[in-house]
Design a protein around this motif. Structure first.
Motif, PDB file in Angstrom:
ATOM      1  N   LEU A  68       0.802  -1.216   0.000  1.00 32.18           N
ATOM      2  CA  LEU A  68       0.000   0.000   0.000  1.00 32.18           C
ATOM      3  C   LEU A  68       0.836   1.267   0.000  1.00 32.18           C
ATOM      4  O   LEU A  68       0.301   2.366   0.157  1.00 32.18           O
ATOM      5  N   ASP A  69       2.131   1.137  -0.172  1.00 33.67           N
ATOM      6  CA  ASP A  69       3.041   2.286  -0.201  1.00 33.67           C
ATOM      7  C   ASP A  69       4.071   2.016  -1.295  1.00 33.67           C
ATOM      8  O   ASP A  69       4.498   0.876  -1.492  1.00 33.67           O
ATOM      9  N   MET A  70       4.468   3.059  -2.020  1.00 32.45           N
ATOM     10  CA  MET A  70       5.398   2.861  -3.120  1.00 32.45           C
ATOM     11  C   MET A  70       6.758   2.357  -2.659  1.00 32.45           C
ATOM     12  O   MET A  70       7.460   1.652  -3.389  1.00 32.45           O
ATOM     13  N   ASN A  71       7.161   2.722  -1.435  1.00 32.40           N
ATOM     14  CA  ASN A  71       8.394   2.149  -0.908  1.00 32.40           C
ATOM     15  C   ASN A  71       8.279   0.631  -0.828  1.00 32.40           C
ATOM     16  O   ASN A  71       9.209  -0.103  -1.187  1.00 32.40           O
ATOM     17  N   GLU A  72       7.126   0.152  -0.368  1.00 34.87           N
ATOM     18  CA  GLU A  72       6.925  -1.284  -0.237  1.00 34.87           C
ATOM     19  C   GLU A  72       6.894  -1.976  -1.598  1.00 34.87           C
ATOM     20  O   GLU A  72       7.387  -3.095  -1.750  1.00 34.87           O
ATOM     21  N   VAL A  73       6.330  -1.318  -2.593  1.00 40.97           N
ATOM     22  CA  VAL A  73       6.356  -1.879  -3.947  1.00 40.97           C
ATOM     23  C   VAL A  73       7.801  -2.050  -4.412  1.00 40.97           C
ATOM     24  O   VAL A  73       8.163  -3.075  -5.012  1.00 40.97           O
ATOM     25  N   GLN A 112      -5.298   6.893   1.091  1.00 38.58           N
ATOM     26  CA  GLN A 112      -6.617   6.347   1.381  1.00 38.58           C
ATOM     27  C   GLN A 112      -6.870   5.124   0.500  1.00 38.58           C
ATOM     28  O   GLN A 112      -7.597   5.178  -0.493  1.00 38.58           O
ATOM     29  N   PRO A 113      -6.300   3.967   0.872  1.00 40.20           N
ATOM     30  CA  PRO A 113      -6.531   2.757   0.081  1.00 40.20           C
ATOM     31  C   PRO A 113      -7.988   2.338   0.113  1.00 40.20           C
ATOM     32  O   PRO A 113      -8.697   2.565   1.095  1.00 40.20           O
ATOM     33  N   ILE A 126       0.013  -8.234   3.441  1.00 45.29           N
ATOM     34  CA  ILE A 126      -0.211  -6.818   3.157  1.00 45.29           C
ATOM     35  C   ILE A 126       0.913  -6.023   3.801  1.00 45.29           C
ATOM     36  O   ILE A 126       1.246  -6.226   4.971  1.00 45.29           O
ATOM     37  N   LEU A 127       1.508  -5.115   3.038  1.00 39.36           N
ATOM     38  CA  LEU A 127       2.609  -4.285   3.510  1.00 39.36           C
ATOM     39  C   LEU A 127       2.144  -2.842   3.598  1.00 39.36           C
ATOM     40  O   LEU A 127       1.611  -2.291   2.621  1.00 39.36           O
ATOM     41  N   ILE A 128       2.357  -2.208   4.767  1.00 37.71           N
ATOM     42  CA  ILE A 128       1.907  -0.835   4.963  1.00 37.71           C
ATOM     43  C   ILE A 128       3.009  -0.021   5.639  1.00 37.71           C
ATOM     44  O   ILE A 128       3.981  -0.561   6.161  1.00 37.71           O
ATOM     45  N   THR A 129       2.818   1.305   5.623  1.00 40.97           N
ATOM     46  CA  THR A 129       3.651   2.228   6.387  1.00 40.97           C
ATOM     47  C   THR A 129       2.733   3.038   7.306  1.00 40.97           C
ATOM     48  O   THR A 129       1.531   2.759   7.399  1.00 40.97           O
ATOM     49  N   SER A 130       3.283   4.047   7.940  1.00 39.53           N
ATOM     50  CA  SER A 130       2.474   4.871   8.840  1.00 39.53           C
ATOM     51  C   SER A 130       1.332   5.578   8.118  1.00 39.53           C
ATOM     52  O   SER A 130       0.332   5.952   8.744  1.00 39.53           O
ATOM     53  N   LEU A 131       1.423   5.753   6.812  1.00 38.82           N
ATOM     54  CA  LEU A 131       0.363   6.430   6.069  1.00 38.82           C
ATOM     55  C   LEU A 131      -0.936   5.628   6.044  1.00 38.82           C
ATOM     56  O   LEU A 131      -2.009   6.182   5.834  1.00 38.82           O
TER      57      LEU A 131
END
Length: 329
Positions: A68-73, A112-113, A126-131
């Motif tokens: 859910l974050d471009m860093n994670e992609v 806002q996924p 599922i991979l997320i960050t603080s956002l």
């Protein structure tokens, strides 16, 4: 069976508004592996990851990872892991092939996924960050959910260590430990390039964000603190702001700070999909009086690496390249 702790109930109808649930980080998340048997005869070492939102247990190798974050992609891309789903509102150029990839579902926006789309992607990780942290409970009820503990407000301490630790953790999760170690080594070598350039150099630098004609500055304790702490760049000011968008400043502030190097992050180019600004289009008479401008050391950095990401192997490598440009004649 995969488990994530703590877990909340996943409401299929109610979509909660996303907020920037930003968290600081003092310790990198850690991953440990425990050998178990999966379906069939192939062994998988169950991985337990501790992070700021809880403890996540992954008992089977994930086959459908949603980031859910471009860093994670970028982390998944670096480890040659297929991306089952991702937001596609702001995809950086170095991940552009995913934008129209039919096998990669569009799950809404970074901030806002769309939780229904995430569910429809049938994730097993599922991979997320603080956002996206405010959705942790709902997401955890769909699949094991890992929180990347990077601090987007203040990266002064531990930023690079967190990136390397996250690579190692995902290497454990996907059974790609050797590749993860290679990527960590490559990142360390890239960061060393910057430190070799900045070491013993007297130049003072200022990092500013441009947003529709206005500027904000970033100091040691900010989202770009790692530029000073990990790359050895000397700050031109004592700015202490820790906000996502820096401390609002005037052109007079930049003139008085008189940096030897000026790094400009063009947020407008990213958010409004405009061409990146240049020295010709900036045209600010006060900025032209700085040492940086007079000596042609104004660097219009890669805004997708600096602003959209900034906490992944590829983005850090691009940031290093931009930092080095500031020290070149």
């Amino acid at each position: 069976m995969n488990h994530t702790l703590p877990a909340g109930r996943w409401p299929l109808v109610l979509l909660l508004g996303a907020t920037l649930a930003l968290h600081g980080c003092n310790e990198p998340s850690t991953a440990t592996a425990t050998p178990v048997k999966t379906a069939g005869d192939s062994p998988y070492a169950a991985v337990t990851v501790q992070h700021k939102l809880g403890t996540t247990v992954i008992s089977q190798r994930p086959q459908r990872a949603v980031a859910l974050d471009m860093n994670e992609v970028d982390f998944l891309d670096q480890l040659n892991v297929a991306v089952a789903g991702m937001p596609k509102d702001f995809v950086p150029h170095f991940l552009a092939r995913y934008k129209d990839a039919g096998q990669t579902a569009d799950v809404g926006s970074i901030v806002q996924p769309n939780l229904e789309r995430v569910h429809a992607a049938r994730p097993d990780l599922i991979l997320i960050t603080s956002l996206q942290a405010n959705h942790f409970a709902e997401l955890s009820d769909m699949a094991p959910t890992l929180h990347f503990d990077v601090d987007y407000r203040d990266s002064e301490a531990g930023h690079v260590a967190l990136v390397k630790q996250h690579l190692a953790s995902l290497g454990e999760v996907f059974g790609k430990q050797d590749l993860a170690r290679q990527k960590v080594a490559a990142l360390e070598a890239k960061l060393a390039q910057a430190r070799n350039v900045t070491r013993d150099r007297p130049e003072r630098a200022l990092v500013v964000l441009h947003n529709n004609g206005a500027f904000s500055a970033f100091g040691v304790h900010s989202r770009y603190g790692f530029i000073f702490n990990d790359l050895g760049v000397k700050p031109a000011t004592a700015t202490q702001d820790t906000g996502l968008h820096g401390q609002p400043i005037s052109s007079e502030f930049i003139q008085q700070a008189n940096p030897d190097i000026l790094y400009v992050v063009d947020r407008t180019a990213v958010m409004e999909h405009r061409p990146l600004m240049t020295a010709d289009t900036l045209g600010n008479p006060l900025l032209r009086q700085t040492n940086a401008w007079k000596n042609s050391r104004v660097v219009f950095v890669d805004p997708e690496a600096w602003y959209v990401t900034g906490a992944s192997p590829t983005s850090l490598a691009l940031i290093v390249d931009d930092v080095i440009k500031g020290y070149q004649p």
